[in-house]
Write an enzyme that holds these catalytic residues in place. Structure first.
Site, short mmCIF file in Angstrom:
data_model
loop_
_atom_site.label_atom_id
_atom_site.label_comp_id
_atom_site.label_asym_id
_atom_site.label_seq_id
_atom_site.Cartn_x
_atom_site.Cartn_y
_atom_site.Cartn_z
N TYR A 63 0.83 -1.22 0.00
CA TYR A 63 0.00 0.00 0.00
C TYR A 63 0.86 1.27 0.00
O TYR A 63 0.88 2.01 1.00
CB TYR A 63 -0.90 0.02 1.24
CG TYR A 63 -1.75 -1.20 1.43
CD1 TYR A 63 -2.77 -1.51 0.54
CD2 TYR A 63 -1.57 -2.04 2.53
CE1 TYR A 63 -3.57 -2.64 0.73
CE2 TYR A 63 -2.36 -3.16 2.73
CZ TYR A 63 -3.36 -3.45 1.81
OH TYR A 63 -4.15 -4.56 2.01
N TRP A 93 -8.34 6.22 6.56
CA TRP A 93 -8.46 5.89 8.00
C TRP A 93 -7.14 5.39 8.55
O TRP A 93 -6.87 5.57 9.73
CB TRP A 93 -9.68 5.04 8.31
CG TRP A 93 -9.73 3.56 8.03
CD1 TRP A 93 -9.20 2.88 7.01
CD2 TRP A 93 -10.42 2.58 8.84
NE1 TRP A 93 -9.52 1.55 7.10
CE2 TRP A 93 -10.28 1.33 8.21
CE3 TRP A 93 -11.18 2.63 10.01
CZ2 TRP A 93 -10.84 0.15 8.71
CZ3 TRP A 93 -11.74 1.46 10.51
CH2 TRP A 93 -11.57 0.24 9.87
N ASP A 94 -6.28 4.86 7.68
CA ASP A 94 -4.92 4.53 8.14
C ASP A 94 -4.23 5.80 8.65
O ASP A 94 -3.56 5.79 9.69
CB ASP A 94 -4.07 3.95 7.00
CG ASP A 94 -4.63 2.65 6.44
OD1 ASP A 94 -5.80 2.64 6.01
OD2 ASP A 94 -3.90 1.64 6.43
N GLY A 153 -13.88 -0.05 5.05
CA GLY A 153 -12.54 -0.41 5.51
C GLY A 153 -12.40 -1.90 5.78
O GLY A 153 -11.33 -2.39 6.10
N ASP A 209 -13.32 -4.59 3.72
CA ASP A 209 -13.66 -4.97 2.36
C ASP A 209 -14.52 -6.23 2.14
O ASP A 209 -15.59 -6.15 1.59
CB ASP A 209 -12.35 -5.11 1.57
CG ASP A 209 -11.35 -3.99 1.89
OD1 ASP A 209 -11.66 -3.14 2.71
OD2 ASP A 209 -10.27 -3.99 1.29
N ARG A 212 -6.15 -13.06 1.03
CA ARG A 212 -6.72 -11.89 0.34
C ARG A 212 -8.15 -12.20 -0.12
O ARG A 212 -8.57 -13.35 -0.15
CB ARG A 212 -5.86 -11.53 -0.88
CG ARG A 212 -4.46 -11.03 -0.57
CD ARG A 212 -4.43 -9.65 0.02
NE ARG A 212 -5.09 -8.65 -0.80
CZ ARG A 212 -5.27 -7.37 -0.42
NH1 ARG A 212 -4.84 -6.94 0.74
NH2 ARG A 212 -5.89 -6.52 -1.20
N TYR A 242 -8.31 -12.31 5.47
CA TYR A 242 -8.59 -10.88 5.50
C TYR A 242 -9.63 -10.50 6.55
O TYR A 242 -9.40 -10.72 7.73
CB TYR A 242 -9.04 -10.51 4.08
CG TYR A 242 -8.54 -9.18 3.58
CD1 TYR A 242 -7.29 -8.72 3.88
CD2 TYR A 242 -9.35 -8.39 2.79
CE1 TYR A 242 -6.86 -7.50 3.41
CE2 TYR A 242 -8.93 -7.17 2.30
CZ TYR A 242 -7.67 -6.73 2.61
OH TYR A 242 -7.26 -5.53 2.14
N GLU A 299 -0.36 -6.71 9.01
CA GLU A 299 -1.62 -6.06 8.67
C GLU A 299 -2.74 -6.67 9.50
O GLU A 299 -3.61 -5.98 10.01
CB GLU A 299 -1.87 -6.27 7.17
CG GLU A 299 -3.06 -5.51 6.64
CD GLU A 299 -3.27 -5.75 5.15
OE1 GLU A 299 -2.59 -6.63 4.57
OE2 GLU A 299 -4.13 -5.07 4.58
#
Ligand code: 9WN
Length: 421
Positions: A7, A13-14, A147, A149, A184, A347, A391
């Site tokens: 990224y 929002w990060d 956020g 996904d 993912r 995820y 993450e």
């Protein structure tokens, strides 16, 4: 950057979480983070979910896929941005910056005062362009806006998105950076994500057309609760910088009405809040942190057994969420292990995300649930203790998953550690 490889751009929002962490080291740097983000704000008030760096960086979809500045004058030409938004955590960050002891306090206050009109415009956009008249919830038009996904929260709404034949070809770049494809979203998910971008482009990102026509429209209960909490935080922040009284009063009344909208989704039998599919009116009950949305903002619901805040806290820490005995440590998994939708490494369908723990920790602490907050902070720190700043994390083994060196994971770790001291 949200992360150096996967990224390499600024995410909305990060950036807010990064500012929370930076505030502990340097309130000035925290201001810089948010000021940069605001350079991408649209004239409508929307803060887009990605501000693209000038370097291409290899992330897909890139700015050329969105074509925002070509299609609407509301978008800035520089920086290039995406055409959708993300949860409004920024007000929470601003309040924490103002409360941080380091730096030149007067200069920090002045910088926050300069950001203030932009923050008010941001909340106004969400409260007008995106507020559903039917439910009072904030409507999202893409799962990326939540956020979270590919959360099971959106399985129903996404099943109703029909991908058109005119979807231009594309190549996913995300899997170049992640060890295992199962960590993912699927290709089917990606087709729908990319198709929604085509729908947005077809109406030139016009707000009214977007909320009337997109084939994904969900009243996001968690985002609505975040907006309520961030509005409350801005009320406090506004008083610290002598912001205009009428704007502070408006934010305060906004928080009240958003809280009511979150409360209205609560099922009195279970105490669970839920998203709503704005296309069908269907209530979307899921075993995800969304059902605890009211913990973030508080609720006006009567103090009955199931819906009182104490009962919610108990359930949040109980075996259906943070207290599932199979979990590596106390934390709200992105989907509860008991849910049929649970996938431990995929995820938002099972892994533990430190920023989500941080948000609930912040709210529990603020709302006076000190013991519960301590347990969530200690659990979160156990997950991140390997120093990879993953993450997300495997909820049972604590293994780091997805991208490494994720900025917001480092940021919430900083904040938790500083709290301990
Ligand atoms: C799409 C940057 C972002 C986070 C999101 C997270 C992930 C992007 C992606 O990464 O989303 O916005 O490409 O998967 O889901 O919450 O802001 O860290």
């Amino acid at each position: 950057m949200a992360a150096p490889r996967l990224y390499p751009h600024q995410w909305s929002w990060d950036a807010a979480f990064v500012a929370v962490g930076l505030a502990r080291l340097s309130p000035d740097r925290a201001c810089t983070e948010l000021e940069h983000l605001l350079t991408g704000q649209w004239r409508t008030g929307m803060i887009p979910h990605i501000l693209y760096s000038a370097e291409p960086g290899g992330y897909f979809p890139d700015a050329a896929r969105w074509r925002c500045a070509d299609l609407t004058d509301e978008a800035p030409r520089v920086p290039a941005t995406s055409g959708i938004t993300q949860p409004p955590v920024h007000g929470i960050a601003v309040e924490r910056i103002l409360r941080s002891p380091g730096g030149d306090a007067a200069a920090v206050r002045a910088r926050v005062l300069a950001m203030w009109p932009h923050l008010v415009a941001w909340h106004r956009w969400l409260a007008t362009a995106r507020r559903s008249p039917a439910t009072g919830l904030v409507t999202i038009v893409h799962g990326w806006e939540s956020g979270m996904d590919n959360s099971p929260r959106f399985d129903g709404p996404y099943s109703r998105v029909v991908v058109g034949r005119s979807l231009p070809a594309y190549r996913r770049a995300d899997r170049d950076h992640v060890a295992d494809d199962d960590e993912r979203p699927s290709d089917e998910d990606y087709d729908r994500y990319l198709w929604l971008i085509e729908e947005l482009k077809a109406v030139r990102y016009d707000d009214a057309a977007v909320t009337a026509s997109l084939s994904f429209r969900v009243g996001d209960v968690l985002l609505t609760a975040v907006l309520a909490a961030a509005s409350d935080a801005l009320v406090t922040a506004g008083a610290m910088i002598d912001a205009p009284a009428d704007e502070i009063a408006w934010l305060s009344s906004l928080a009240v009405s958003l809280r009511a909208a979150v409360g209205a989704t609560i099922d009195p039998a279970t105490g669970d809040a839920a998203d709503v599919d704005e296309r069908t009116g269907q209530r979307l009950a899921t075993e995800t942190p969304a059902r605890f949305a009211a913990l973030l903002c508080g609720t006006d619901s009567p103090n009955s057994d199931t819906t009182s805040e104490d009962a919610l806290v108990e359930r949040f820490l109980g075996p259906d969420c943070c207290g599932d005995p199979a979990l590596f440590a106390v934390a709200p998994p992105s989907t509860s292990p008991g849910s049929p939708a649970f996938e431990p490494t995929r995820y938002w369908r099972g892994p533990m995300w430190p920023v989500v723990s941080w948000l609930f920790w912040w709210a529990l602490d603020r709302r006076g649930h000190a013991d519960a907050a301590t347990r969530v902070r200690e659990g979160g720190l156990s997950f991140v203790a390997d120093g990879s700043f993953g993450e997300y994390y495997h909820p049972f083994t604590g293994a780091s998953l997805g991208s490494a060196d994720q900025s917001w994971t480092a940021a919430v770790t900083l904040d938790w550690l500083a709290t301990e001291r």
